[in-house]
Design a protein around this motif. Structure first.
Motif, PDB file in Angstrom:
ATOM      1  N   GLN A  67       0.828  -1.202   0.000  1.00  0.00           N
ATOM      2  CA  GLN A  67       0.000   0.000   0.000  1.00  0.00           C
ATOM      3  C   GLN A  67       0.866   1.256   0.000  1.00  0.00           C
ATOM      4  O   GLN A  67       0.551   2.241  -0.684  1.00  0.00           O
ATOM      5  N   MET A  68       1.972   1.223   0.736  1.00  0.00           N
ATOM      6  CA  MET A  68       2.899   2.362   0.752  1.00  0.00           C
ATOM      7  C   MET A  68       3.511   2.568  -0.639  1.00  0.00           C
ATOM      8  O   MET A  68       3.665   3.703  -1.092  1.00  0.00           O
ATOM      9  N   LEU A  69       3.837   1.463  -1.315  1.00  0.00           N
ATOM     10  CA  LEU A  69       4.395   1.561  -2.667  1.00  0.00           C
ATOM     11  C   LEU A  69       3.349   2.105  -3.637  1.00  0.00           C
ATOM     12  O   LEU A  69       3.670   2.938  -4.504  1.00  0.00           O
ATOM     13  N   ALA A  70       2.112   1.662  -3.503  1.00  0.00           N
ATOM     14  CA  ALA A  70       1.035   2.173  -4.363  1.00  0.00           C
ATOM     15  C   ALA A  70       0.888   3.678  -4.182  1.00  0.00           C
ATOM     16  O   ALA A  70       0.751   4.432  -5.154  1.00  0.00           O
ATOM     17  N   GLU A  71       0.928   4.137  -2.943  1.00  0.00           N
ATOM     18  CA  GLU A  71       0.799   5.570  -2.664  1.00  0.00           C
ATOM     19  C   GLU A  71       1.996   6.344  -3.205  1.00  0.00           C
ATOM     20  O   GLU A  71       1.851   7.477  -3.680  1.00  0.00           O
ATOM     21  N   LEU A  72       3.169   5.730  -3.151  1.00  0.00           N
ATOM     22  CA  LEU A  72       4.377   6.356  -3.701  1.00  0.00           C
ATOM     23  C   LEU A  72       4.255   6.525  -5.218  1.00  0.00           C
ATOM     24  O   LEU A  72       4.602   7.577  -5.770  1.00  0.00           O
ATOM     25  N   ALA A  88       4.036  10.110  -7.455  1.00  0.00           N
ATOM     26  CA  ALA A  88       4.926  10.411  -8.584  1.00  0.00           C
ATOM     27  C   ALA A  88       4.130  10.675  -9.858  1.00  0.00           C
ATOM     28  O   ALA A  88       4.403  11.615 -10.610  1.00  0.00           O
ATOM     29  N   ILE A  89       3.118   9.842 -10.104  1.00  0.00           N
ATOM     30  CA  ILE A  89       2.307   9.989 -11.315  1.00  0.00           C
ATOM     31  C   ILE A  89       1.525  11.304 -11.290  1.00  0.00           C
ATOM     32  O   ILE A  89       1.445  12.016 -12.288  1.00  0.00           O
ATOM     33  N   ASN A 118      -5.610  16.279  -7.614  1.00  0.00           N
ATOM     34  CA  ASN A 118      -4.567  15.363  -7.146  1.00  0.00           C
ATOM     35  C   ASN A 118      -3.234  16.076  -6.971  1.00  0.00           C
ATOM     36  O   ASN A 118      -2.507  15.831  -6.008  1.00  0.00           O
ATOM     37  N   CYS A 119      -2.918  16.950  -7.915  1.00  0.00           N
ATOM     38  CA  CYS A 119      -1.655  17.683  -7.824  1.00  0.00           C
ATOM     39  C   CYS A 119      -1.676  18.648  -6.643  1.00  0.00           C
ATOM     40  O   CYS A 119      -0.675  18.820  -5.946  1.00  0.00           O
ATOM     41  N   LEU A 120      -2.818  19.283  -6.403  1.00  0.00           N
ATOM     42  CA  LEU A 120      -2.947  20.204  -5.266  1.00  0.00           C
ATOM     43  C   LEU A 120      -2.727  19.504  -3.940  1.00  0.00           C
ATOM     44  O   LEU A 120      -2.250  20.105  -2.975  1.00  0.00           O
ATOM     45  N   ASN A 121      -3.063  18.224  -3.890  1.00  0.00           N
ATOM     46  CA  ASN A 121      -2.894  17.461  -2.653  1.00  0.00           C
ATOM     47  C   ASN A 121      -1.430  17.366  -2.233  1.00  0.00           C
ATOM     48  O   ASN A 121      -1.128  17.140  -1.055  1.00  0.00           O
ATOM     49  N   TYR A 122      -0.528  17.507  -3.210  1.00  0.00           N
ATOM     50  CA  TYR A 122       0.904  17.352  -2.915  1.00  0.00           C
ATOM     51  C   TYR A 122       1.640  18.679  -2.867  1.00  0.00           C
ATOM     52  O   TYR A 122       2.525  18.871  -2.032  1.00  0.00           O
TER      53      TYR A 122
END
Length: 379
Positions: free
Chosen positions: A296-301, A305-306, A370-374
């Protein structure tokens, strides 16, 4: 029992005969004439007969096909990040998925243009039911992901695919493309399914699964179209989901999406290759999480990135402002671009249908969200 021969692409030794067998199929013939409009049929046949390997087919025919698609239906393809990859290395490209055929085709154009190893690509067997599509996919180095199998058979086939991907990457130095999820993203919200990562890990021969993923050299890829040529085709499924109704595909839906994806207007397109995921895997390994938690951590990573590497277009900013009744991004688009987008909405969304309008705008606006979230400053 499903074996490797059921899922693999053609061997190079099988390519020439397969081309000769299918060359006169009306759809293959149409593709060839579209690809080489200035050449006579005799010249086209000479090119086809000269293809003795998958690379021959990809570089002599498919590369030119995709370039013609770009010329006819877009305002150009741009790329970023590929210059940071090594020309003699294989990578596991995990990307968002918007178009059935074009996503992986555009990636391979970018790889070829940067002199990088081109991919073997995963494709659902449900998409290649027509014999000529199956042949084309095998000629283009696609391998099959089997769908709708009984649970026990599905597990065995998934392990077979996982082992094949391992062999390609680690023994044959062949890059691999796989979508971050089963099926295309319909609502614009690109999310990695943990099940995809579980399948990839089935061939793990390391003590720690994150060590195995490090060996695969994962590169997250973001593909963005200024206009999604299949947006109107995705609306029925979005509406069914909104009303909590089971959605059943029509018999030719996937094939129509393939054609619309190739011929529909896209405006600008961007393909971004992220950095190889490496040190982050050590952090996940040492997190104390169990196997599922690590996946799950890898999926979130991958999602991060995407999303961060996703090229945002005026259509995305416009949709966000229209959806949220704001002018937060008014400097990101012109009056002309706004009118063009409004005309697109008018042609695709029934007048006064607020639910349909909401879903259509959300499809384009979600990448901004999604971009705003980061990183708000990034956009």
């Amino acid at each position: 029992m499903i074996t490797l021969d059921h899922i693999r692409p053609y061997h190079d030794s099988e390519v020439n005969q397969a081309l000769l067998d299918y060359m006169e199929h009306p759809m293959i013939m149409a593709m060839l004439q579209f690809t080489f409009p200035q050449k006579s049929m005799e010249e086209i046949v000479t090119i086809v007969k000269s293809c003795r390997s998958i690379r021959d087919f990809q570089t002599k025919i498919i590369y030119n096909s995709v370039r013609m698609v770009l010329d006819k239906s877009s305002e150009g393809l741009t790329t970023s990040g590929f210059e940071k990859l090594q020309t003699d290395e294989s990578y596991l490209f995990i990307s968002n998925h918007r178009d059935i055929i074009l996503d992986t085709s555009l990636l391979n154009v970018a790889l070829y243009d940067h002199n990088l190893v081109m991919t073997a690509s995963a494709i659902g067997d449900n998409l290649v039911k027509k014999p000529f599509l199956m042949a084309l996919s095998k000629l283009n180095r696609s391998f099959l992901i089997m769908r709708n199998l009984p649970p026990r058979e599905m597990l065995g086939t998934s392990k077979l695919v996982s082992e094949y991907i391992q062999k390609l990457l680690l023994k044959e130095n062949r890059s691999v493309w796989i979508a971050q999820r089963e099926g295309r993203t319909k609502d614009g919200n690109d999310k990695t399914q943990q099940g995809v990562l579980k399948m990839l890990a089935l061939a793990n021969d390391e003590t720690e699964q994150m060590d195995y993923f490090k060996k695969l050299k994962i590169v997250p890829v973001s593909i963005s179209y200024e206009f999604d040529p299949t947006d109107v085709l995705k609306m029925p499924e979005l509406m069914a989901k909104h009303h909590d109704i089971e959605y059943v595909k029509s018999s030719n839906e996937d094939f129509n999406s393939i054609l619309k994806g190739a011929t529909g207007k896209k405006k600008r397109i961007h393909v971004s290759a992220g950095k190889v995921i490496s040190n982050e895997l050590d952090i996940i390994k040492n997190s104390g999480e169990q196997a599922n938690g690590q996946l799950q951590m890898l999926a979130e990573l991958l999602d991060k990135a995407i999303h961060k590497n996703y090229k945002l277009w005026p259509s995305n900013y416009l949709a966000y402002d229209m959806l949220h009744n704001t002018q937060a991004f008014k400097k990101k688009y012109t009056i002309k671009e706004k009118r063009q987008f409004e005309r697109r909405i008018k042609r695709r969304v029934e007048a006064n249908n607020k639910v349909a309008l909401h879903n259509f705008l959300k499809m384009y606006a979600t990448p901004v969200t999604n971009c705003l979230n980061y990183d708000e400053e990034q956009i």
